[in-house]
Scaffold this motif. Structure first.
Motif, PDB file in Angstrom:
ATOM      1  N   GLY A  41       0.783  -1.228   0.000  1.00 33.85           N
ATOM      2  CA  GLY A  41       0.000   0.000   0.000  1.00 33.85           C
ATOM      3  C   GLY A  41       0.814   1.278   0.000  1.00 33.85           C
ATOM      4  N   GLY A  42       2.036   1.240   0.516  1.00 40.03           N
ATOM      5  CA  GLY A  42       2.877   2.433   0.540  1.00 40.03           C
ATOM      6  C   GLY A  42       3.318   2.889  -0.844  1.00 40.03           C
ATOM      7  N   LEU A  43       3.168   2.029  -1.833  1.00 43.51           N
ATOM      8  CA  LEU A  43       3.576   2.355  -3.202  1.00 43.51           C
ATOM      9  C   LEU A  43       2.474   3.034  -4.007  1.00 43.51           C
ATOM     10  CD1 LEU A  43       5.323  -1.030  -4.080  1.00 43.51           C
ATOM     11  CD2 LEU A  43       6.445   1.157  -3.585  1.00 43.51           C
ATOM     12  N   VAL A  44       1.251   2.938  -3.538  1.00 43.66           N
ATOM     13  CA  VAL A  44       0.093   3.373  -4.328  1.00 43.66           C
ATOM     14  C   VAL A  44       0.211   4.818  -4.796  1.00 43.66           C
ATOM     15  CG1 VAL A  44      -2.406   3.748  -4.286  1.00 43.66           C
ATOM     16  CG2 VAL A  44      -1.458   1.676  -3.304  1.00 43.66           C
ATOM     17  N   THR A  95       3.216  -7.636  -5.331  1.00 43.25           N
ATOM     18  CA  THR A  95       3.039  -8.287  -4.040  1.00 43.25           C
ATOM     19  C   THR A  95       4.378  -8.593  -3.391  1.00 43.25           C
ATOM     20  OG1 THR A  95       2.006 -10.192  -2.918  1.00 43.25           O
ATOM     21  CG2 THR A  95       2.945 -10.598  -5.106  1.00 43.25           C
ATOM     22  N   ARG A  96       4.333  -8.809  -2.075  1.00 44.23           N
ATOM     23  CA  ARG A  96       5.494  -9.295  -1.325  1.00 44.23           C
ATOM     24  C   ARG A  96       5.352 -10.784  -1.034  1.00 44.23           C
ATOM     25  NH1 ARG A  96       5.794  -7.344   3.698  1.00 44.23           N
ATOM     26  NH2 ARG A  96       7.818  -8.299   3.858  1.00 44.23           N
ATOM     27  N   LEU A 114       7.278  -9.249  -7.883  1.00 40.53           N
ATOM     28  CA  LEU A 114       7.530  -9.585  -6.482  1.00 40.53           C
ATOM     29  C   LEU A 114       8.506  -8.571  -5.915  1.00 40.53           C
ATOM     30  CD1 LEU A 114       7.204 -11.598  -4.105  1.00 40.53           C
ATOM     31  CD2 LEU A 114       9.205 -12.795  -5.035  1.00 40.53           C
ATOM     32  N   VAL A 115       8.087  -7.885  -4.847  1.00 38.51           N
ATOM     33  CA  VAL A 115       8.991  -7.004  -4.111  1.00 38.51           C
ATOM     34  C   VAL A 115       9.283  -7.673  -2.776  1.00 38.51           C
ATOM     35  CG1 VAL A 115       8.317  -4.847  -5.256  1.00 38.51           C
ATOM     36  CG2 VAL A 115       7.075  -5.582  -3.239  1.00 38.51           C
ATOM     37  N   GLU A 116      10.498  -7.569  -2.337  1.00 38.18           N
ATOM     38  CA  GLU A 116      10.896  -8.280  -1.122  1.00 38.18           C
ATOM     39  C   GLU A 116      11.008  -7.387   0.099  1.00 38.18           C
ATOM     40  OE1 GLU A 116      14.461 -10.347  -2.198  1.00 38.18           O
ATOM     41  OE2 GLU A 116      13.397 -11.699  -3.551  1.00 38.18           O
ATOM     42  N   SER A 117      11.372  -6.150  -0.100  1.00 38.76           N
ATOM     43  CA  SER A 117      11.610  -5.245   1.016  1.00 38.76           C
ATOM     44  C   SER A 117      10.309  -4.772   1.660  1.00 38.76           C
ATOM     45  CB  SER A 117      12.401  -4.027   0.535  1.00 38.76           C
ATOM     46  OG  SER A 117      12.632  -3.146   1.609  1.00 38.76           O
ATOM     47  N   ARG A 118      10.404  -4.387   2.929  1.00 40.81           N
ATOM     48  CA  ARG A 118       9.285  -3.744   3.623  1.00 40.81           C
ATOM     49  C   ARG A 118       9.382  -2.219   3.516  1.00 40.81           C
ATOM     50  NH1 ARG A 118       6.793  -7.154   7.908  1.00 40.81           N
ATOM     51  NH2 ARG A 118       7.749  -9.190   7.694  1.00 40.81           N
ATOM     52  N   ASP A 119      10.559  -1.718   3.157  1.00 39.81           N
ATOM     53  CA  ASP A 119      10.822  -0.299   3.056  1.00 39.81           C
ATOM     54  C   ASP A 119      10.340   0.238   1.702  1.00 39.81           C
ATOM     55  OD1 ASP A 119      12.403   2.169   4.034  1.00 39.81           O
ATOM     56  OD2 ASP A 119      13.194   1.792   2.015  1.00 39.81           O
ATOM     57  N   VAL A 120       9.556   1.305   1.728  1.00 39.54           N
ATOM     58  CA  VAL A 120       8.964   1.828   0.498  1.00 39.54           C
ATOM     59  C   VAL A 120      10.024   2.258  -0.507  1.00 39.54           C
ATOM     60  CG1 VAL A 120       7.505   3.647  -0.477  1.00 39.54           C
ATOM     61  CG2 VAL A 120       6.782   2.467   1.587  1.00 39.54           C
ATOM     62  N   ARG A 121      11.067   2.934  -0.061  1.00 43.89           N
ATOM     63  CA  ARG A 121      12.122   3.348  -1.012  1.00 43.89           C
ATOM     64  C   ARG A 121      12.770   2.144  -1.677  1.00 43.89           C
ATOM     65  NH1 ARG A 121      14.464   8.959  -0.117  1.00 43.89           N
ATOM     66  NH2 ARG A 121      13.079   9.835   1.431  1.00 43.89           N
ATOM     67  N   GLU A 122      13.017   1.118  -0.897  1.00 46.49           N
ATOM     68  CA  GLU A 122      13.602  -0.107  -1.464  1.00 46.49           C
ATOM     69  C   GLU A 122      12.605  -0.777  -2.411  1.00 46.49           C
ATOM     70  OE1 GLU A 122      16.728  -1.264  -1.416  1.00 46.49           O
ATOM     71  OE2 GLU A 122      17.156   0.606  -0.372  1.00 46.49           O
ATOM     72  N   GLN A 123      11.331  -0.753  -2.059  1.00 49.79           N
ATOM     73  CA  GLN A 123      10.313  -1.309  -2.958  1.00 49.79           C
ATOM     74  C   GLN A 123      10.285  -0.537  -4.279  1.00 49.79           C
ATOM     75  OE1 GLN A 123       6.728  -1.133  -0.602  1.00 49.79           O
ATOM     76  NE2 GLN A 123       7.084  -3.142   0.306  1.00 49.79           N
ATOM     77  N   LEU A 124      10.431   0.779  -4.204  1.00 47.68           N
ATOM     78  CA  LEU A 124      10.481   1.592  -5.423  1.00 47.68           C
ATOM     79  C   LEU A 124      11.687   1.191  -6.274  1.00 47.68           C
ATOM     80  CD1 LEU A 124       9.507   5.053  -3.901  1.00 47.68           C
ATOM     81  CD2 LEU A 124       8.135   3.722  -5.543  1.00 47.68           C
ATOM     82  N   ARG A 125      12.818   0.958  -5.633  1.00 47.47           N
ATOM     83  CA  ARG A 125      14.011   0.514  -6.371  1.00 47.47           C
ATOM     84  C   ARG A 125      13.752  -0.841  -7.039  1.00 47.47           C
ATOM     85  NH1 ARG A 125      16.643   2.807  -1.742  1.00 47.47           N
ATOM     86  NH2 ARG A 125      17.770   4.677  -2.376  1.00 47.47           N
ATOM     87  N   GLU A 126      13.068  -1.722  -6.330  1.00 45.56           N
ATOM     88  CA  GLU A 126      12.750  -3.033  -6.895  1.00 45.56           C
ATOM     89  C   GLU A 126      11.817  -2.898  -8.100  1.00 45.56           C
ATOM     90  OE1 GLU A 126      12.241  -6.403  -3.932  1.00 45.56           O
ATOM     91  OE2 GLU A 126      12.082  -4.648  -2.603  1.00 45.56           O
TER      92      GLU A 126
END
Length: 149
Positions: free
Chosen positions: A12-15, A52-53, A66-78
């Motif tokens: 949800g933090g990516l929305v 999804t994670r 598939l994103v693995e991180s819980r951190d939004v910035r890291e998810q953005l990088r993924e």
């Protein structure tokens, strides 16, 4: 390139980032969906790529990121590594709140008290939820985050 995405409850933090970049980003909780079967069905019905994670859920989806991180910035990088373009639209087109289409507010129109006067600053209004948006400090913060990826 505008993508059609479906984000599960863990992403949800990516929305708002994805919507501010012009992507059609549906969020599972906005649709009242938490069950994996329902998520997969919605992704298929609406031709959306699932984000999804959940490793098992991603494996069951025909098209998933598939994103693995819980951190939004890291998810953005993924997401960037997965080929998702992340750059702010100079002309916002997608509502950050509900994913509806944005329309430019005419300079002579009135806006809610929380929004700037459209005669002095560009303002957009969601045609679905009526929320107003403009390129203010939040816009600058998101731009800085995306540029730092």
């Amino acid at each position: 390139m505008r993508l059609r995405l479906l984000l599960d409850v863990m992403c949800g933090g990516l929305v708002s980032y994805l919507r501010m970049c012009g992507h059609d980003a549906a969020y599972a909780l906005d649709r009242g969906i938490e069950d994996d079967r329902d998520l997969l069905e919605l992704a298929r019905e609406e031709d959306r790529t699932l984000v999804t994670r959940d490793v098992q859920l991603a494996g069951r989806a025909g098209d998933a990121i598939l994103v693995e991180s819980r951190d939004v910035r890291e998810q953005l990088r993924e997401l960037v590594a997965a080929g998702v373009p992340l750059a702010l639209d100079e002309r916002p087109s997608v509502c950050g709140r509900c994913n509806g289409p944005l329309e430019r507010v005419p300079a002579d129109a009135s806006t809610p008290e929380y929004a700037p006067d459209p005669d002095g600053e560009a303002v957009w209004r969601c045609s679905a939820c009526r929320q107003c948006f403009w390129r203010g400090s939040h816009w600058d913060d998101v731009r800085a985050t995306l540029e730092g990826l």
